[in-house]
Design a protein around this motif. Structure first.
Motif, PDB file in Angstrom:
ATOM      1  N   LEU A  12       0.866  -1.188   0.009  1.00 24.20           N
ATOM      2  CA  LEU A  12       0.147   0.042   0.079  1.00 24.20           C
ATOM      3  C   LEU A  12       0.888   1.320  -0.056  1.00 24.20           C
ATOM      4  N   VAL A  13       2.206   1.145   0.478  1.00 26.74           N
ATOM      5  CA  VAL A  13       3.004   2.181   0.396  1.00 26.74           C
ATOM      6  C   VAL A  13       3.130   3.011  -0.872  1.00 26.74           C
ATOM      7  N   PRO A  14       3.413   2.499  -1.874  1.00 23.38           N
ATOM      8  CA  PRO A  14       3.673   3.065  -3.061  1.00 23.38           C
ATOM      9  C   PRO A  14       2.615   3.676  -3.750  1.00 23.38           C
ATOM     10  N   ILE A  15       1.338   3.194  -3.298  1.00 23.91           N
ATOM     11  CA  ILE A  15       0.131   3.683  -3.650  1.00 23.91           C
ATOM     12  C   ILE A  15      -0.160   5.073  -3.072  1.00 23.91           C
ATOM     13  N   ILE A  16       0.171   5.198  -1.700  1.00 24.05           N
ATOM     14  CA  ILE A  16       0.104   6.495  -0.967  1.00 24.05           C
ATOM     15  C   ILE A  16       0.736   7.576  -1.624  1.00 24.05           C
ATOM     16  N   ILE A  17       1.980   7.344  -1.893  1.00 26.62           N
ATOM     17  CA  ILE A  17       2.776   8.235  -2.630  1.00 26.62           C
ATOM     18  C   ILE A  17       2.521   8.558  -4.088  1.00 26.62           C
ATOM     19  N   ILE A  18       2.313   7.822  -4.845  1.00 29.32           N
ATOM     20  CA  ILE A  18       1.805   8.450  -6.072  1.00 29.32           C
ATOM     21  C   ILE A  18       0.735   8.845  -6.536  1.00 29.32           C
TER      22      ILE A  18
ATOM     23  N   ALA B 248      -6.101  15.682 -17.112  1.00 26.77           N
ATOM     24  CA  ALA B 248      -6.564  14.933 -16.212  1.00 26.77           C
ATOM     25  C   ALA B 248      -7.261  13.841 -16.534  1.00 26.77           C
ATOM     26  N   SER B 249      -8.229  13.891 -17.330  1.00 28.83           N
ATOM     27  CA  SER B 249      -9.093  12.687 -17.663  1.00 28.83           C
ATOM     28  C   SER B 249      -8.245  11.656 -18.579  1.00 28.83           C
ATOM     29  N   VAL B 250      -7.501  11.938 -19.421  1.00 29.49           N
ATOM     30  CA  VAL B 250      -6.926  11.082 -20.229  1.00 29.49           C
ATOM     31  C   VAL B 250      -5.649  10.402 -19.222  1.00 29.49           C
ATOM     32  N   SER B 251      -5.260  10.866 -18.140  1.00 34.30           N
ATOM     33  CA  SER B 251      -4.174  10.229 -17.065  1.00 34.30           C
ATOM     34  C   SER B 251      -5.316   9.036 -16.308  1.00 34.30           C
ATOM     35  N   GLU B 252      -6.411   9.722 -16.204  1.00 31.74           N
ATOM     36  CA  GLU B 252      -7.281   8.411 -15.578  1.00 31.74           C
ATOM     37  C   GLU B 252      -7.576   7.021 -16.571  1.00 31.74           C
ATOM     38  N   ILE B 253      -7.796   7.408 -17.885  1.00 30.76           N
ATOM     39  CA  ILE B 253      -8.103   6.479 -18.760  1.00 30.76           C
ATOM     40  C   ILE B 253      -6.729   5.555 -18.982  1.00 30.76           C
ATOM     41  N   ILE B 254      -5.557   6.112 -18.977  1.00 30.76           N
ATOM     42  CA  ILE B 254      -4.469   5.485 -18.970  1.00 30.76           C
ATOM     43  C   ILE B 254      -4.324   4.434 -17.725  1.00 30.76           C
ATOM     44  N   ASN B 255      -4.654   5.091 -16.438  1.00 28.20           N
ATOM     45  CA  ASN B 255      -4.208   4.602 -15.251  1.00 28.20           C
ATOM     46  C   ASN B 255      -5.506   2.977 -15.410  1.00 28.20           C
ATOM     47  N   ASN B 256      -6.610   3.266 -15.949  1.00 26.33           N
ATOM     48  CA  ASN B 256      -7.435   2.073 -15.887  1.00 26.33           C
ATOM     49  C   ASN B 256      -7.098   1.061 -16.975  1.00 26.33           C
ATOM     50  N   VAL B 257      -6.741   1.700 -18.129  1.00 25.96           N
ATOM     51  CA  VAL B 257      -6.316   0.706 -19.153  1.00 25.96           C
ATOM     52  C   VAL B 257      -5.239  -0.105 -18.800  1.00 25.96           C
ATOM     53  N   SER B 258      -4.336   0.522 -18.303  1.00 19.41           N
ATOM     54  CA  SER B 258      -2.891  -0.293 -17.945  1.00 19.41           C
ATOM     55  C   SER B 258      -3.260  -1.309 -16.745  1.00 19.41           C
ATOM     56  N   ARG B 259      -4.269  -0.752 -15.763  1.00 19.75           N
ATOM     57  CA  ARG B 259      -4.599  -1.573 -14.592  1.00 19.75           C
ATOM     58  C   ARG B 259      -5.366  -2.950 -15.158  1.00 19.75           C
ATOM     59  N   PHE B 260      -6.227  -2.616 -15.978  1.00 14.92           N
ATOM     60  CA  PHE B 260      -7.191  -3.570 -16.680  1.00 14.92           C
ATOM     61  C   PHE B 260      -6.310  -4.721 -17.370  1.00 14.92           C
TER      62      PHE B 260
ATOM     63  N   GLY C 148      -1.559   1.133 -12.441  1.00 16.89           N
ATOM     64  CA  GLY C 148      -2.318   2.048 -13.056  1.00 16.89           C
ATOM     65  C   GLY C 148      -1.857   3.658 -12.781  1.00 16.89           C
ATOM     66  N   GLU C 149      -1.705   4.046 -11.268  1.00 16.49           N
ATOM     67  CA  GLU C 149      -1.361   5.123 -11.083  1.00 16.49           C
ATOM     68  C   GLU C 149      -0.252   5.738 -11.576  1.00 16.49           C
ATOM     69  N   PHE C 150       0.772   4.523 -11.491  1.00 22.19           N
ATOM     70  CA  PHE C 150       2.305   5.089 -12.183  1.00 22.19           C
ATOM     71  C   PHE C 150       2.120   5.450 -13.670  1.00 22.19           C
TER      72      PHE C 150
ATOM     73  N   ILE D 299       3.120  14.148 -16.094  1.00 20.50           N
ATOM     74  CA  ILE D 299       4.398  14.760 -16.325  1.00 20.50           C
ATOM     75  C   ILE D 299       4.710  15.213 -17.625  1.00 20.50           C
ATOM     76  N   LEU D 300       4.469  14.205 -18.426  1.00 22.10           N
ATOM     77  CA  LEU D 300       4.801  14.643 -20.077  1.00 22.10           C
ATOM     78  C   LEU D 300       4.038  15.713 -20.370  1.00 22.10           C
ATOM     79  N   ALA D 301       2.648  15.624 -19.937  1.00 17.39           N
ATOM     80  CA  ALA D 301       1.812  16.798 -20.488  1.00 17.39           C
ATOM     81  C   ALA D 301       2.280  18.146 -19.779  1.00 17.39           C
ATOM     82  N   TYR D 302       2.650  18.049 -18.301  1.00 18.56           N
ATOM     83  CA  TYR D 302       3.206  19.322 -17.916  1.00 18.56           C
ATOM     84  C   TYR D 302       4.460  20.146 -18.568  1.00 18.56           C
TER      85      TYR D 302
END
Length: 434
Positions: A115-121, A141-153, A182-184, A191-194
């Motif tokens: 759970l530790v890396p989850i808290i930080i990321i 922000a929404s695209v990052s959520e999609i990437i999060n869910n797709v990679s986890r899936f 997913g969060e990673f 970061i790339l978008a910023y």
């Protein structure tokens, strides 16, 4: 953003259904318990700080103070990173008591460490997303959520499918690791978008807000929201401990008790939260919008936005509530191949409208800077549920129905208190036929 939220919700819901089929109801119950532990340690960095960042960025951006926007983001990332490190250290120190006293399963110790890396990321991700929501650049922000869910899936379900069948503790561990994965990938995108954004624009060299100013403003906004989050998460966590223990007092086995918890919180609730696809989009947009309109004193637009948000919430939640009531068993059998989930879904179907309105009202009141009222309303509602669960679930006359009684009273009380609070701030007439 609503369209993107539909995509995210579809992927996320499909993930939950397939995950429950691969690891089973008992593992889902333990996974939900793990999420409750995670939220207790993560709520400080995710409940108030991102919302404060969103509001402060919206206010400073409306004044065209670009340099202050950058300073708010930079300071908030550093603040959340330090807080997440401290919280992770506390979690590791408490890992043995958590696994032995709460899970009553020492084999869950390894899962707690993950759970530790989850808290930080997530702490860092939430700040950057709050920054983009404040700028009304919801696409990033929404695209990052999609990437999060797709990679986890793809990664988690692919691995579980290849390894099927899996042992109970291993299934929970993989599900927990999936959140970090997913969060990673979502963080990489942010970061790339910023960096791309900074190549196109530059900020003035002078600074109007210093770190103390930013910290004071963040505490002012985030303090009540964080308290609200801590109360909700703590009481929710206590509920998830009480329910299995009270059921075991009634004669349920450990496996049956956690399977019941998994069916309610991990399966049926996934459908009940479906309107959040819309209300999340409304809340994320309406908070910085109302904050900006308050600065500009556009009170007419504020009323129009509030009424619009309520209408959209009802348009989505009422049909879904009817759908769940009429087709609860077919939905449960089709999605989970479990008739008991259908029984729980039928009972919970009536709560869909109130849950959706409660979520929308929360966002509206946040945008109107009524954070303390939100805290008090939810403290009252959650306390009622906790008391009823404690006294009713262990009673043979009620059993698991004691949870549903407490749940309904909680959401109805919070709904009424939020509505009274809102009407005391903004005088508007809601035309029911319209």
């Amino acid at each position: 953003m609503t369209v993107i939220n539909f995509i995210i919700a579809f992927i996320g819901f499909s993930y939950d259904v397939l995950l429950s089929n691969l690891i089973g109801a008992e593992a889902m119950g333990l996974f939900q318990m793990s999420m409750s532990v995670l939220m207790i340690f993560m709520i400080i960095t995710t409940a108030g700080v991102p919302m404060a960042v969103s509001q402060l960025v919206a206010q400073e951006n409306s004044k065209n103070h670009k340099e202050n926007v950058y300073q708010i983001l930079k300071f908030s990332i550093i603040l959340n990173f330090i807080l997440s490190i401290v919280l992770s250290f506390i979690l590791v120190c408490l890992s043995n008591p958590i696994s032995e006293k709460i899970f009553k399963n020492r084999n869950m110790l390894q899962s707690i460490y993950f759970l530790v890396p989850i808290i930080i990321i997530i702490s860092i991700n939430s700040v950057i997303r709050g920054y983009y929501y404040g700028l009304k650049k919801v696409g990033v922000a929404s695209v990052s959520e999609i990437i999060n869910n797709v990679s986890r899936f793809l990664i988690v379900l692919g691995f579980l499918h290849y390894s099927y069948p899996v042992e109970l503790e291993f299934g929970v561990l993989v599900a927990i690791c999936g959140i970090s994965i997913g969060e990673f990938f979502g963080l990489i995108w942010l970061i790339l978008a910023y960096k791309r954004q900074n190549k196109k624009s530059s900020y003035p060299c002078y600074i109007q807000l210093n770190s103390i100013d930013i910290l004071n403003q963040i505490i002012k906004i985030a303090g009540p929201l964080t308290i609200t989050g801590l109360i909700n998460v703590f009481l929710g966590f206590v509920n998830k401990i009480l329910i299995p223990n009270k059921l075991m007092d009634l004669g349920y086995s450990n496996s049956e008790a956690y399977a019941t918890l998994g069916r309610i919180t991990g399966m049926a609730m996934s459908l009940i939260f479906m309107p959040f696809v819309i209300t999340s989009a409304l809340v994320i947009n309406i908070v910085p919008s109302l904050s900006e309109q308050m600065v500009l004193k556009n009170y007419r637009n504020m009323k129009a936005d509030i009424l619009f948000a309520i209408k959209i919430t009802l348009i989505i939640s009422i049909p879904l509530s009817i759908l769940y009531r009429l087709f609860s068993e077919p939905l449960a059998v089709f999605l989970y191949n479990d008739k008991k989930v259908g029984e729980y879904l039928r009972i919970l179907s009536y709560s869909t409208v109130f849950m959706a309105l409660q979520h929308t009202f929360s966002g509206i009141l946040q945008g109107l800077n009524k954070h303390t009222a939100i805290t008090i309303n939810r403290l009252i509602g959650m306390s009622i549920q906790l008391l009823l669960v404690y006294f009713l679930v262990g009673n043979p006359k009620f059993g698991i129905n004691g949870f549903f009684i407490g749940f309904y009273l909680r959401i109805f009380v919070i709904f009424l208190l939020d509505l009274v609070t809102l009407r005391s701030i903004v005088k508007f007439r809601f035309r029911h036929i319209n």
